[in-house]
Write a protein that holds these residues in place. Sequence first.
Motif, PDB file in Angstrom:
ATOM      1  N   ARG A  19       0.436   4.999   2.128  1.00 36.15           N
ATOM      2  CA  ARG A  19      -0.820   4.682   2.932  1.00 36.15           C
ATOM      3  C   ARG A  19      -0.669   3.676   3.711  1.00 36.15           C
TER       4      ARG A  19
ATOM      5  N   ARG B 295       0.794  -1.246   0.080  1.00 33.76           N
ATOM      6  CA  ARG B 295      -0.117   0.015   0.115  1.00 33.76           C
ATOM      7  C   ARG B 295       0.817   1.422  -0.116  1.00 33.76           C
TER       8      ARG B 295
ATOM      9  N   ALA C 280       0.286  -4.197  11.485  1.00 30.16           N
ATOM     10  CA  ALA C 280      -0.913  -3.355  11.369  1.00 30.16           C
ATOM     11  C   ALA C 280      -2.174  -4.202  10.853  1.00 30.16           C
TER      12      ALA C 280
ATOM     13  N   SER D  45       1.960  -0.102   8.303  1.00 35.10           N
ATOM     14  CA  SER D  45       3.288  -0.718   8.647  1.00 35.10           C
ATOM     15  C   SER D  45       4.272  -0.153   8.244  1.00 35.10           C
TER      16      SER D  45
ATOM     17  N   GLY E 260      -8.464  -4.428  12.486  1.00 33.21           N
ATOM     18  CA  GLY E 260      -9.193  -4.710  13.710  1.00 33.21           C
ATOM     19  C   GLY E 260      -8.370  -4.404  14.953  1.00 33.21           C
TER      20      GLY E 260
ATOM     21  N   TYR F 104      -3.295 -10.555   7.601  1.00 31.78           N
ATOM     22  CA  TYR F 104      -4.114 -10.821   6.442  1.00 31.78           C
ATOM     23  C   TYR F 104      -4.957 -11.987   6.864  1.00 31.78           C
TER      24      TYR F 104
ATOM     25  N   THR G 290      -6.569   0.220  12.220  1.00 34.83           N
ATOM     26  CA  THR G 290      -6.397   1.043  10.997  1.00 34.83           C
ATOM     27  C   THR G 290      -7.699   1.211  10.086  1.00 34.83           C
TER      28      THR G 290
HETATM   29  C1  LIG Z   1      -6.475  -9.296   2.045  1.00 36.02           C
HETATM   30  C2  LIG Z   1      -6.524  -8.595   3.474  1.00 36.02           C
HETATM   31  C3  LIG Z   1      -6.813  -9.209   4.614  1.00 36.02           C
HETATM   32  C4  LIG Z   1      -7.200  -8.733   5.660  1.00 36.02           C
HETATM   33  N1  LIG Z   1      -7.328  -9.313   6.692  1.00 36.02           N
HETATM   34  C5  LIG Z   1      -7.511  -8.578   7.901  1.00 36.02           C
HETATM   35  C6  LIG Z   1      -8.040  -9.339   8.989  1.00 36.02           C
HETATM   36  O1  LIG Z   1      -7.847 -10.800   9.110  1.00 36.02           O
HETATM   37  N2  LIG Z   1      -7.845  -8.561  10.150  1.00 36.02           N
HETATM   38  C7  LIG Z   1      -7.890  -7.228  10.186  1.00 36.02           C
HETATM   39  O2  LIG Z   1      -7.943  -6.961  11.221  1.00 36.02           O
HETATM   40  N3  LIG Z   1      -7.337  -6.692   9.243  1.00 36.02           N
HETATM   41  C8  LIG Z   1      -7.421  -7.478   8.059  1.00 36.02           C
HETATM   42  N4  LIG Z   1      -6.939  -6.563   6.817  1.00 36.02           N
HETATM   43  C9  LIG Z   1      -6.699  -5.136   7.076  1.00 36.02           C
HETATM   44  C10 LIG Z   1      -5.054  -4.692   7.057  1.00 36.02           C
HETATM   45  O3  LIG Z   1      -4.773  -5.703   7.885  1.00 36.02           O
HETATM   46  C11 LIG Z   1      -5.146  -3.393   7.209  1.00 36.02           C
HETATM   47  O4  LIG Z   1      -5.519  -2.703   6.211  1.00 36.02           O
HETATM   48  C12 LIG Z   1      -3.748  -2.858   7.553  1.00 36.02           C
HETATM   49  O5  LIG Z   1      -3.539  -1.695   8.075  1.00 36.02           O
HETATM   50  C13 LIG Z   1      -2.716  -3.373   6.338  1.00 36.02           C
HETATM   51  O6  LIG Z   1      -1.452  -2.945   6.511  1.00 36.02           O
HETATM   52  P1  LIG Z   1      -0.743  -1.791   5.914  1.00 36.02           P
HETATM   53  O7  LIG Z   1      -1.598  -0.555   6.403  1.00 36.02           O
HETATM   54  O8  LIG Z   1       0.684  -1.717   6.502  1.00 36.02           O
HETATM   55  O9  LIG Z   1      -0.733  -2.044   4.195  1.00 36.02           O
HETATM   56  C14 LIG Z   1      -6.914  -7.216   5.752  1.00 36.02           C
HETATM   57  C15 LIG Z   1      -6.728  -6.525   4.552  1.00 36.02           C
HETATM   58  C16 LIG Z   1      -6.280  -7.280   3.521  1.00 36.02           C
HETATM   59  C17 LIG Z   1      -6.222  -6.572   2.051  1.00 36.02           C
END
Ligand SMILES: Cc1cc2nc3c(=O)[nH]c(=O)nc-3n(C[C@H](O)[C@H](O)[C@H](O)COP(=O)(O)O)c2cc1C
Length: 204
Positions: free
Chosen positions: A15, A12, A136, A18, A139, A96, A177
Amino acid sequence: MPTLLAIQSSPRGDRSVSRNLAAKFIEDWKAQYGGTVVVRDLMKTQLPFVDLPWIAGAYTPAEQHSPEMKEALQISNELTAELLAADHIVIGTAMYNFSIPAILKAYIDHIVRIGVTVTPNYEGLVKGKKATILLASGGLYTPGAHAESYNVATSYLKQILGFIGITDVSVVLAGGTAAVDRGQATLPELLGQFEPAVAQAAKA
Ligand SMILES: Cc1cc2nc3c(=O)[nH]c(=O)nc-3n(C[C@H](O)[C@H](O)[C@H](O)COP(=O)(O)O)c2cc1C
């Protein structure tokens, strides 16, 4: 001078929570130790999944490697050398599906190598290092949170790092987040919540 290995895995860009927290960690660590920083961006690394020549090569003495095995193990050799040369490893990752992104798992499959990072008797060879996990998640998985037990990312990362010998591991749970995605908070506001914990981990 110590070396910090910073593993970035989010797709990302600016944005990414992490990525931003890992950048802050690097800044704080540099201010504290003034050493060398090696950034391993998994989004910019051609990382194939482990395949048959890789497996065959990993269990065959190097002097008997076929050209195919050599090629398959090249990136693994590079990544393990990078890891072994580091004093502190910071991993910036998303959660994820309650676990880690596939790209980070692919990285782990390349760095857990018998005879390189773990002995044939399963003793870790990556000794005397610290690691920090910046996780990150959309939830909240903090102690006592409703979904705490769903978080298998932290336990898995700690387990696999311990398996290769890294037992001094700090974790920053950057949860919630989704508030930024929903427009309920700005990215700087959210990042600000976690910066003291990141600063503490970088100075430890
Ligand atoms: C494919 C996918 C699966 C995700 N699964 C979860 C999850 O299981 N639990 C959760 O709290 N957030 C989940 N998220 C949200 C991400 O953890 C959240 O957007 C996080 O900020 C992403 O990290 P980044 O900001 O460093 O890209 C998921 C997002 C994506 C795209």
